[in-house]
Motif scaffolding. Structure first.
Motif, PDB file in Angstrom:
ATOM      1  N   VAL A 132      39.538  -9.966  44.116  1.00 50.17           N
ATOM      2  CA  VAL A 132      39.952 -10.911  45.159  1.00 50.17           C
ATOM      3  C   VAL A 132      39.392 -10.486  46.509  1.00 50.17           C
ATOM      4  CG1 VAL A 132      41.937 -11.777  46.466  1.00 50.17           C
ATOM      5  CG2 VAL A 132      42.002 -11.749  43.971  1.00 50.17           C
ATOM      6  N   VAL A 133      39.400  -9.185  46.794  1.00 46.38           N
ATOM      7  CA  VAL A 133      38.827  -8.709  48.060  1.00 46.38           C
ATOM      8  C   VAL A 133      37.353  -9.103  48.153  1.00 46.38           C
ATOM      9  CG1 VAL A 133      38.130  -6.638  49.336  1.00 46.38           C
ATOM     10  CG2 VAL A 133      40.443  -6.819  48.411  1.00 46.38           C
ATOM     11  N   GLY A 134      36.602  -8.868  47.065  1.00 49.86           N
ATOM     12  CA  GLY A 134      35.191  -9.254  47.062  1.00 49.86           C
ATOM     13  C   GLY A 134      34.999 -10.739  47.251  1.00 49.86           C
ATOM     14  N   TYR A 135      35.833 -11.531  46.576  1.00 50.41           N
ATOM     15  CA  TYR A 135      35.730 -12.988  46.696  1.00 50.41           C
ATOM     16  C   TYR A 135      36.031 -13.436  48.123  1.00 50.41           C
ATOM     17  CZ  TYR A 135      36.520 -17.932  45.777  1.00 50.41           C
ATOM     18  OH  TYR A 135      36.465 -19.301  45.806  1.00 50.41           O
ATOM     19  N   VAL A 136      37.067 -12.875  48.734  1.00 50.50           N
ATOM     20  CA  VAL A 136      37.436 -13.246  50.097  1.00 50.50           C
ATOM     21  C   VAL A 136      36.322 -12.873  51.071  1.00 50.50           C
ATOM     22  CG1 VAL A 136      39.048 -12.769  51.975  1.00 50.50           C
ATOM     23  CG2 VAL A 136      39.919 -13.178  49.675  1.00 50.50           C
ATOM     24  N   VAL A 137      35.696 -11.727  50.864  1.00 53.40           N
ATOM     25  CA  VAL A 137      34.567 -11.336  51.717  1.00 53.40           C
ATOM     26  C   VAL A 137      33.458 -12.381  51.635  1.00 53.40           C
ATOM     27  CG1 VAL A 137      32.684  -9.662  51.998  1.00 53.40           C
ATOM     28  CG2 VAL A 137      35.030  -8.862  51.677  1.00 53.40           C
ATOM     29  N   MET A 138      33.116 -12.807  50.417  1.00 48.22           N
ATOM     30  CA  MET A 138      32.076 -13.825  50.241  1.00 48.22           C
ATOM     31  C   MET A 138      32.432 -15.126  50.948  1.00 48.22           C
ATOM     32  SD  MET A 138      30.742 -13.591  46.309  1.00 48.22           S
ATOM     33  CE  MET A 138      32.353 -13.767  45.547  1.00 48.22           C
ATOM     34  N   ARG A 139      33.666 -15.550  50.781  1.00 47.27           N
ATOM     35  CA  ARG A 139      34.051 -16.860  51.277  1.00 47.27           C
ATOM     36  C   ARG A 139      34.234 -16.870  52.799  1.00 47.27           C
ATOM     37  NH1 ARG A 139      32.826 -20.787  49.490  1.00 47.27           N
ATOM     38  NH2 ARG A 139      34.683 -22.043  49.133  1.00 47.27           N
ATOM     39  N   LEU A 140      34.740 -15.755  53.351  1.00 39.93           N
ATOM     40  CA  LEU A 140      34.873 -15.712  54.809  1.00 39.93           C
ATOM     41  C   LEU A 140      33.505 -15.642  55.481  1.00 39.93           C
ATOM     42  CD1 LEU A 140      37.988 -13.420  55.372  1.00 39.93           C
ATOM     43  CD2 LEU A 140      37.838 -15.923  55.430  1.00 39.93           C
ATOM     44  N   ALA A 141      32.542 -15.002  54.813  1.00 35.35           N
ATOM     45  CA  ALA A 141      31.172 -15.045  55.336  1.00 35.35           C
ATOM     46  C   ALA A 141      30.665 -16.481  55.356  1.00 35.35           C
ATOM     47  CB  ALA A 141      30.265 -14.160  54.484  1.00 35.35           C
ATOM     48  N   MET A 142      31.053 -17.250  54.344  1.00 35.91           N
ATOM     49  CA  MET A 142      30.663 -18.655  54.308  1.00 35.91           C
ATOM     50  C   MET A 142      31.314 -19.435  55.448  1.00 35.91           C
ATOM     51  SD  MET A 142      28.683 -20.380  52.194  1.00 35.91           S
ATOM     52  CE  MET A 142      27.953 -21.238  53.570  1.00 35.91           C
ATOM     53  N   LEU A 147      30.908 -22.414  60.717  1.00 34.22           N
ATOM     54  CA  LEU A 147      31.195 -22.459  62.155  1.00 34.22           C
ATOM     55  C   LEU A 147      29.903 -22.522  62.963  1.00 34.22           C
ATOM     56  CD1 LEU A 147      34.161 -19.921  62.411  1.00 34.22           C
ATOM     57  CD2 LEU A 147      34.254 -22.419  62.615  1.00 34.22           C
ATOM     58  N   ARG A 148      28.885 -21.808  62.523  1.00 35.50           N
ATOM     59  CA  ARG A 148      27.578 -21.920  63.189  1.00 35.50           C
ATOM     60  C   ARG A 148      27.032 -23.339  63.068  1.00 35.50           C
ATOM     61  NH1 ARG A 148      22.606 -18.340  62.083  1.00 35.50           N
ATOM     62  NH2 ARG A 148      21.892 -19.541  63.892  1.00 35.50           N
ATOM     63  N   ALA A 149      27.183 -23.909  61.882  1.00 32.53           N
ATOM     64  CA  ALA A 149      26.712 -25.286  61.690  1.00 32.53           C
ATOM     65  C   ALA A 149      27.470 -26.244  62.602  1.00 32.53           C
ATOM     66  CB  ALA A 149      26.878 -25.691  60.228  1.00 32.53           C
ATOM     67  N   LEU A 162      33.628 -28.262  60.415  1.00 34.86           N
ATOM     68  CA  LEU A 162      34.899 -27.646  60.777  1.00 34.86           C
ATOM     69  C   LEU A 162      35.919 -27.765  59.649  1.00 34.86           C
ATOM     70  CD1 LEU A 162      35.254 -28.730  64.511  1.00 34.86           C
ATOM     71  CD2 LEU A 162      34.763 -26.439  63.618  1.00 34.86           C
ATOM     72  N   ARG A 163      35.916 -28.897  58.938  1.00 27.37           N
ATOM     73  CA  ARG A 163      36.852 -29.041  57.814  1.00 27.37           C
ATOM     74  C   ARG A 163      36.518 -28.052  56.707  1.00 27.37           C
ATOM     75  NH1 ARG A 163      36.589 -34.530  59.302  1.00 27.37           N
ATOM     76  NH2 ARG A 163      34.909 -34.992  57.828  1.00 27.37           N
ATOM     77  N   TYR A 164      35.226 -27.826  56.488  1.00 21.33           N
ATOM     78  CA  TYR A 164      34.842 -26.797  55.525  1.00 21.33           C
ATOM     79  C   TYR A 164      35.385 -25.433  55.957  1.00 21.33           C
ATOM     80  CZ  TYR A 164      31.631 -28.890  52.108  1.00 21.33           C
ATOM     81  OH  TYR A 164      31.088 -29.580  51.054  1.00 21.33           O
ATOM     82  N   ALA A 165      35.177 -25.083  57.215  1.00 23.44           N
ATOM     83  CA  ALA A 165      35.603 -23.771  57.703  1.00 23.44           C
ATOM     84  C   ALA A 165      37.108 -23.590  57.572  1.00 23.44           C
ATOM     85  CB  ALA A 165      35.154 -23.583  59.151  1.00 23.44           C
ATOM     86  N   VAL A 166      37.870 -24.599  57.964  1.00 20.64           N
ATOM     87  CA  VAL A 166      39.327 -24.515  57.895  1.00 20.64           C
ATOM     88  C   VAL A 166      39.801 -24.481  56.437  1.00 20.64           C
ATOM     89  CG1 VAL A 166      41.478 -25.740  58.392  1.00 20.64           C
ATOM     90  CG2 VAL A 166      39.688 -25.603  60.126  1.00 20.64           C
ATOM     91  N   GLY A 167      39.234 -25.355  55.599  1.00 26.72           N
ATOM     92  CA  GLY A 167      39.647 -25.412  54.194  1.00 26.72           C
ATOM     93  C   GLY A 167      39.386 -24.105  53.465  1.00 26.72           C
ATOM     94  N   ILE A 168      38.205 -23.542  53.643  1.00 28.19           N
ATOM     95  CA  ILE A 168      37.869 -22.284  52.978  1.00 28.19           C
ATOM     96  C   ILE A 168      38.784 -21.165  53.466  1.00 28.19           C
ATOM     97  CG2 ILE A 168      36.080 -20.532  52.671  1.00 28.19           C
ATOM     98  CD1 ILE A 168      34.012 -22.801  52.904  1.00 28.19           C
ATOM     99  N   THR A 169      39.049 -21.126  54.772  1.00 22.91           N
ATOM    100  CA  THR A 169      39.928 -20.094  55.324  1.00 22.91           C
ATOM    101  C   THR A 169      41.331 -20.179  54.732  1.00 22.91           C
ATOM    102  OG1 THR A 169      38.689 -20.087  57.404  1.00 22.91           O
ATOM    103  CG2 THR A 169      40.907 -19.157  57.442  1.00 22.91           C
ATOM    104  N   LEU A 170      41.889 -21.387  54.651  1.00 23.47           N
ATOM    105  CA  LEU A 170      43.219 -21.554  54.080  1.00 23.47           C
ATOM    106  C   LEU A 170      43.264 -21.099  52.625  1.00 23.47           C
ATOM    107  CD1 LEU A 170      44.245 -25.030  55.575  1.00 23.47           C
ATOM    108  CD2 LEU A 170      45.090 -22.762  56.244  1.00 23.47           C
ATOM    109  N   CYS A 171      42.208 -21.386  51.885  1.00 24.78           N
ATOM    110  CA  CYS A 171      42.157 -20.962  50.485  1.00 24.78           C
ATOM    111  C   CYS A 171      42.153 -19.442  50.376  1.00 24.78           C
ATOM    112  CB  CYS A 171      40.923 -21.543  49.796  1.00 24.78           C
ATOM    113  SG  CYS A 171      41.017 -23.311  49.450  1.00 24.78           S
TER     114      CYS A 171
END
Length: 396
Positions: A132-142, A147-149, A162-171
């Motif tokens: 899970v730690v590895g997965y969260v690292v991957m997804r938070l990098a995404m 956010l750059r986009a 922004l919806r992508y950024a918020v949705g991924i963060t909540l997950c």
């Protein structure tokens, strides 16, 4: 991805050599759009996690722990595939290949390596922490990529990012919460987390879809298929080598090795028999095709795990019957053949050709009844399928 039309993307400046570039959408019609060396490196690192999941699946199947092995494999492979697929579609739209983009991608690679290191613990002890730690690292990098986009977009396109950024963060917050739950509850919560992850693109692109390049996407998926099949061959080779080192004689191993090679060669041939990028005309087609590859990749990697089990069975190390060991190869092979036909092979076929792969998948499944020789028979059926397909295409 959604079915709504996309806004006209802006072209990046190809002559811009600055260390930091504006992240704007690339054109869907951009000529000579191919996979980059960074994307290839990304794929190669991801296959490390694929190999770990396959090896652990093989271990559980050989021990007769079918339920535990399949549950662990489905969850681990989803994490690998989902992170890979999200980056692949993002890169098709926004790849600016500057220093921040490369560094963020390397962070994602670090995340998948952490995930891969945690796969054995997840299978053996149901310890999800490292994975899970590895997965969260991957997804938070995404998230940082989105956010750059968003910073380079305006209006509805900015809202999508922004919806992508918020949705991924909540997950990701949800996955951290899963680690705090009792093990008895996790099995009920994990499917909800997966559904939440799957819903992010649907919600984010409800009104406007991101841009993507059909040829680039088809190439990226094809390259990852090659790498997964290569891992399957490697896993089978290591299994045969280990068996030879521990046991004298090759009589029982040669049929498994020969059948496995025929299956892998046929799997490659069938997947790349037709180009598919011309089929990816609409977002709906791309949605079904892209998501369906979870089964393609999962079954391709599972063939390698099955070949390991078949090798162990051939040298009397597996704790299951020969028929069950053969099924660990024939079942994923049949699933692979049918899914490849369903996703894109059928779009370029007519007449008798249309029925070839569905019939072949049933024939491979029937090879399970051959017991110890079933892998070789399945390999011969797969090779015959390729031969018939080539002949029919030549005559057509």
């Amino acid at each position: 991805m959604s079915s709504e039309p996309a806004a006209a993307p802006r072209r990046p400046h190809p002559v811009d050599r600055r260390a930091v570039r504006p992240m704007v959408p690339r054109s869907r019609d951009e000529p000579h759009r191919v996979a980059t060396p960074l994307e290839l490196f990304f794929d190669l690192c991801f296959v490390v996690a694929v190999g770990q999941a396959g090896r652990e699946l093989a271990h559980d199947l050989a021990a007769g722990h079918y339920g535990d092995g399949l549950r662990g494999y489905v969850f681990a492979f989803f994490a690998i595939w989902w992170a890979w697929m999200n980056f692949t579609w993002f890169a098709s739209a926004y790849d600016c290949d500057d220093v921040p983009y490369r560094v963020t991608t390397l962070v994602q690679i670090a995340g998948v390596l952490i995930l891969a290191a945690g796969v054995p613990r997840m299978f053996a002890d149901q310890d999800l922490t490292l994975s899970v730690v590895g997965y969260v690292v991957m997804r938070l990098a995404m998230v940082t990529q989105w956010l750059r986009a968003a910073a380079g977009e305006e209006g509805a396109a900015r809202g999508v990012a922004l919806r992508y950024a918020v949705g991924i963060t909540l997950c990701q917050i949800g996955w951290v919460v899963v680690l705090l739950l009792p093990e008895s509850v996790r099995s009920y919560v994990i499917p909800l987390g997966i559904l939440a992850e799957l819903s992010v693109p649907v919600i984010a692109e409800l009104r406007l879809r991101t841009s993507w390049h059909p040829h680039h996407i088809a190439e990226r998926y094809g390259l990852f298929t090659l790498i997964v099949l290569g891992e399957t061959v490697a896993a089978a080779t290591v299994a045969v080598q280990s068996a030879v080192d521990e046991h004298e004689g090759l009589g029982r191993l040669l049929p498994v090795a020969a059948g496995g090679l025929l299956i892998c060669f046929s799997a490659w041939w069938i997947y790349f028999a037709r180009e598919v990028h011309e089929h990816l005309r609409s977002n709906r087609q791309a949605f079904l095709w892209g998501y369906g590859h979870y089964v393609v990749y999962g079954s391709a990697a599972a063939i390698g795990a099955g070949l390991e089990v078949a090798v162990e069975s051939a040298v009397y190390k597996a704790h299951i019957s020969e028929t069950a060991a053969t099924a660990t190869v024939t079942v994923p092979t049949a699933v692979y053949l049918f899914t490849v036909w369903l996703l894109h092979a059928r779009h370029a076929k007519t007449g008798v050709e249309q029925a070839l792969l569905p019939v072949a998948s049933l024939a491979v499944l029937a090879c399970t009844a051959a017991g110890g020789s079933g892998v070789l028979v399945a390999g011969l059926v797969s090779a015959a399928t390729v031969a018939v397909g080539v002949t029919l295409h030549a005559r057509g």
